[in-house]
Scaffold this motif. Sequence first.
Motif, PDB file in Angstrom:
ATOM      1  N   LYS B   2     -13.678   6.755 -18.198  1.00  0.00           N
ATOM      2  CA  LYS B   2     -14.148   6.483 -16.837  1.00  0.00           C
ATOM      3  C   LYS B   2     -13.438   5.252 -16.297  1.00  0.00           C
ATOM      4  CE  LYS B   2     -16.743   7.255 -13.304  1.00  0.00           C
ATOM      5  NZ  LYS B   2     -15.867   6.402 -12.504  1.00  0.00           N
ATOM      6  N   ILE B   3     -12.765   5.413 -15.183  1.00  0.00           N
ATOM      7  CA  ILE B   3     -12.079   4.285 -14.559  1.00  0.00           C
ATOM      8  C   ILE B   3     -12.993   3.690 -13.497  1.00  0.00           C
ATOM      9  CG2 ILE B   3     -10.063   3.585 -13.237  1.00  0.00           C
ATOM     10  CD1 ILE B   3      -9.504   4.396 -16.132  1.00  0.00           C
ATOM     11  N   THR B   4     -13.270   2.405 -13.619  1.00  0.00           N
ATOM     12  CA  THR B   4     -14.186   1.771 -12.681  1.00  0.00           C
ATOM     13  C   THR B   4     -13.498   1.464 -11.352  1.00  0.00           C
ATOM     14  OG1 THR B   4     -13.653  -0.487 -13.347  1.00  0.00           O
ATOM     15  CG2 THR B   4     -15.335   0.646 -14.625  1.00  0.00           C
ATOM     16  N   ASP B   5     -14.330   1.188 -10.369  1.00  0.00           N
ATOM     17  CA  ASP B   5     -13.794   0.845  -9.051  1.00  0.00           C
ATOM     18  C   ASP B   5     -12.981  -0.441  -9.092  1.00  0.00           C
ATOM     19  OD1 ASP B   5     -14.919   3.063  -8.023  1.00  0.00           O
ATOM     20  OD2 ASP B   5     -16.512   2.055  -6.902  1.00  0.00           O
ATOM     21  N   GLU B   6     -13.415  -1.400  -9.917  1.00  0.00           N
ATOM     22  CA  GLU B   6     -12.661  -2.661 -10.003  1.00  0.00           C
ATOM     23  C   GLU B   6     -11.262  -2.403 -10.544  1.00  0.00           C
ATOM     24  OE1 GLU B   6     -15.806  -3.151 -12.337  1.00  0.00           O
ATOM     25  OE2 GLU B   6     -16.702  -2.880 -10.354  1.00  0.00           O
ATOM     26  N   THR B   7     -11.191  -1.542 -11.543  1.00  0.00           N
ATOM     27  CA  THR B   7      -9.884  -1.232 -12.121  1.00  0.00           C
ATOM     28  C   THR B   7      -8.973  -0.599 -11.072  1.00  0.00           C
ATOM     29  OG1 THR B   7     -10.859  -0.890 -14.295  1.00  0.00           O
ATOM     30  CG2 THR B   7      -8.695   0.054 -13.924  1.00  0.00           C
ATOM     31  N   THR B   8      -9.522   0.342 -10.352  1.00  0.00           N
ATOM     32  CA  THR B   8      -8.746   1.001  -9.306  1.00  0.00           C
ATOM     33  C   THR B   8      -8.277  -0.004  -8.266  1.00  0.00           C
ATOM     34  OG1 THR B   8     -10.036   3.000  -9.614  1.00  0.00           O
ATOM     35  CG2 THR B   8      -8.787   2.826  -7.566  1.00  0.00           C
ATOM     36  N   ARG B   9      -9.178  -0.912  -7.933  1.00  0.00           N
ATOM     37  CA  ARG B   9      -8.828  -1.901  -6.915  1.00  0.00           C
ATOM     38  C   ARG B   9      -7.736  -2.845  -7.434  1.00  0.00           C
ATOM     39  NH1 ARG B   9     -10.598  -6.244  -3.606  1.00  0.00           N
ATOM     40  NH2 ARG B   9     -12.089  -7.180  -5.034  1.00  0.00           N
ATOM     41  N   VAL B  10      -7.810  -3.223  -8.691  1.00  0.00           N
ATOM     42  CA  VAL B  10      -6.746  -4.040  -9.273  1.00  0.00           C
ATOM     43  C   VAL B  10      -5.415  -3.298  -9.171  1.00  0.00           C
ATOM     44  CG1 VAL B  10      -5.787  -4.927 -11.440  1.00  0.00           C
ATOM     45  CG2 VAL B  10      -8.163  -5.398 -10.857  1.00  0.00           C
ATOM     46  N   TRP B  11      -5.427  -2.054  -9.570  1.00  0.00           N
ATOM     47  CA  TRP B  11      -4.202  -1.260  -9.568  1.00  0.00           C
ATOM     48  C   TRP B  11      -3.595  -1.132  -8.162  1.00  0.00           C
ATOM     49  CZ3 TRP B  11      -0.233   0.365 -12.101  1.00  0.00           C
ATOM     50  CH2 TRP B  11       0.479   1.498 -11.688  1.00  0.00           C
ATOM     51  N   THR B  12      -4.410  -0.748  -7.212  1.00  0.00           N
ATOM     52  CA  THR B  12      -3.860  -0.526  -5.872  1.00  0.00           C
ATOM     53  C   THR B  12      -3.423  -1.836  -5.227  1.00  0.00           C
ATOM     54  OG1 THR B  12      -6.074  -0.565  -4.926  1.00  0.00           O
ATOM     55  CG2 THR B  12      -5.181   1.587  -5.492  1.00  0.00           C
ATOM     56  N   THR B  13      -4.210  -2.888  -5.360  1.00  0.00           N
ATOM     57  CA  THR B  13      -3.783  -4.147  -4.746  1.00  0.00           C
ATOM     58  C   THR B  13      -2.554  -4.700  -5.459  1.00  0.00           C
ATOM     59  OG1 THR B  13      -5.338  -5.436  -6.085  1.00  0.00           O
ATOM     60  CG2 THR B  13      -6.067  -4.805  -3.896  1.00  0.00           C
ATOM     61  N   LEU B  14      -2.511  -4.518  -6.770  1.00  0.00           N
ATOM     62  CA  LEU B  14      -1.349  -5.004  -7.518  1.00  0.00           C
ATOM     63  C   LEU B  14      -0.074  -4.330  -7.031  1.00  0.00           C
ATOM     64  CD1 LEU B  14       0.037  -6.494  -9.859  1.00  0.00           C
ATOM     65  CD2 LEU B  14      -0.630  -4.613 -11.364  1.00  0.00           C
ATOM     66  N   VAL B  15      -0.107  -3.023  -7.003  1.00  0.00           N
ATOM     67  CA  VAL B  15       1.103  -2.285  -6.636  1.00  0.00           C
ATOM     68  C   VAL B  15       1.489  -2.539  -5.182  1.00  0.00           C
ATOM     69  CG1 VAL B  15       2.104   0.009  -6.338  1.00  0.00           C
ATOM     70  CG2 VAL B  15       0.783  -0.525  -8.395  1.00  0.00           C
ATOM     71  N   SER B  16       0.521  -2.493  -4.296  1.00  0.00           N
ATOM     72  CA  SER B  16       0.922  -2.637  -2.901  1.00  0.00           C
ATOM     73  C   SER B  16       1.284  -4.072  -2.549  1.00  0.00           C
ATOM     74  CB  SER B  16      -0.140  -2.065  -1.953  1.00  0.00           C
ATOM     75  OG  SER B  16      -1.395  -2.573  -2.267  1.00  0.00           O
ATOM     76  N   THR B  17       0.577  -5.040  -3.098  1.00  0.00           N
ATOM     77  CA  THR B  17       0.944  -6.427  -2.824  1.00  0.00           C
ATOM     78  C   THR B  17       2.350  -6.720  -3.324  1.00  0.00           C
ATOM     79  OG1 THR B  17      -1.361  -7.142  -3.019  1.00  0.00           O
ATOM     80  CG2 THR B  17       0.323  -8.836  -3.207  1.00  0.00           C
ATOM     81  N   SER B  18       2.616  -6.317  -4.540  1.00  0.00           N
ATOM     82  CA  SER B  18       3.940  -6.554  -5.096  1.00  0.00           C
ATOM     83  C   SER B  18       5.011  -5.877  -4.248  1.00  0.00           C
ATOM     84  CB  SER B  18       3.982  -6.042  -6.531  1.00  0.00           C
ATOM     85  OG  SER B  18       5.292  -6.047  -7.016  1.00  0.00           O
ATOM     86  N   ARG B  19       4.771  -4.631  -3.927  1.00  0.00           N
ATOM     87  CA  ARG B  19       5.764  -3.887  -3.145  1.00  0.00           C
ATOM     88  C   ARG B  19       6.004  -4.536  -1.787  1.00  0.00           C
ATOM     89  NH1 ARG B  19       5.344   2.303  -1.254  1.00  0.00           N
ATOM     90  NH2 ARG B  19       3.864   1.195   0.050  1.00  0.00           N
ATOM     91  N   GLU B  20       4.915  -4.924  -1.137  1.00  0.00           N
ATOM     92  CA  GLU B  20       5.070  -5.500   0.194  1.00  0.00           C
ATOM     93  C   GLU B  20       5.779  -6.849   0.159  1.00  0.00           C
ATOM     94  OE1 GLU B  20       1.085  -5.255   1.796  1.00  0.00           O
ATOM     95  OE2 GLU B  20       1.124  -3.081   1.494  1.00  0.00           O
TER      96      GLU B  20
END
Lengths: 145, 145
Positions: B2-20
Amino acid sequence: MKITDETTRVWTTLVSTSRELVEQAEADLKGAGLPPLSWYDALLEIEDAGEDGIRPFILRERLLLPQYGTSRLLDRIARAGLIERRICDEDGRGQVIFITPEGRGTRQKMWPIYAKMLEGQIQDKLTAKEATTLADLLDKIRPAV
Amino acid sequence: MKITDETTRVWTTLVSTSRELVEQAEADLKGAGLPPLSWYDALLEIEDAGEDGIRPFILRERLLLPQYGTSRLLDRIARAGLIERRICDEDGRGQVIFITPEGRGTRQKMWPIYAKMLEGQIQDKLTAKEATTLADLLDKIRPAV
DNA sequence: TAGGTATACATGCAGTCGCATCTATAACGA
DNA sequence: TCGTTATAGATGCGACTGCATGTATACCTA
């Protein structure tokens, strides 16, 4: 314009961590004979759009991709038979994208691989509190969208 | 799994922040008529190597690039006259890379652009304490190198 | 309602990347 | 010393990306 060591460390860890995790996910997916991450994101959005389908320009906004990137990504996914492009009745310039059963199936096969990577690389390494803190801090430096 | 919401949020913010942020830096450099970020990293390492120069396979380890990526990056930088490739006396298979005065100059011109982006996008948005926390948390999820 | 402007999407071209493979030299073991 | 294996680096090929531009339809204003 003095850049502190902490700033440099944020920058380097941010870029390399992100890059390494993305590469890990891509490698896992490829290893399982599945499409790249970008397909997952697109398929998920298209699937979520449901019966109504989704317009490419909306998808573009959601995925934060350039216009030509969206166009060609949809090309590839469509060639693989995972989505269907239909002409848009309301707008002669546009089209509407729908997921196919194969698309749904592929996305479902991708998720366990993806989730396993998120679990092993992120979830297992952080407490819930740490994860929240990390996401919050990343949000602070995230350029306004 | 089970992937928690916090984990998902870490992943998406990590990838998009870095990319941007990377896109921001690339755009700034391009806007100033300067080479991409990857050249900066390479030039910096080569410059730091000093009089002895640096072997491509060492550079490869430092930059965490694939072998062919290093080879071609050096090709491009050399074509622009910013580095010089000399044959390696100690190892007939290899070569040694040296920075040229032009290379030094280009790197120096790149730094203010780069630094300005780091300042505006990271340093100004975080306290020193927050920056340390952020880098520490990123390190926790960074795959072992 | 005609003409200009904006929007949706596609695409030619050049540059870059990933993958596999190639060449050449070094190192090592029998 | 010869044959095998490992290492340094280059490269052909197909896929992908960025940039600029093209095509078609929609919208809007005089």
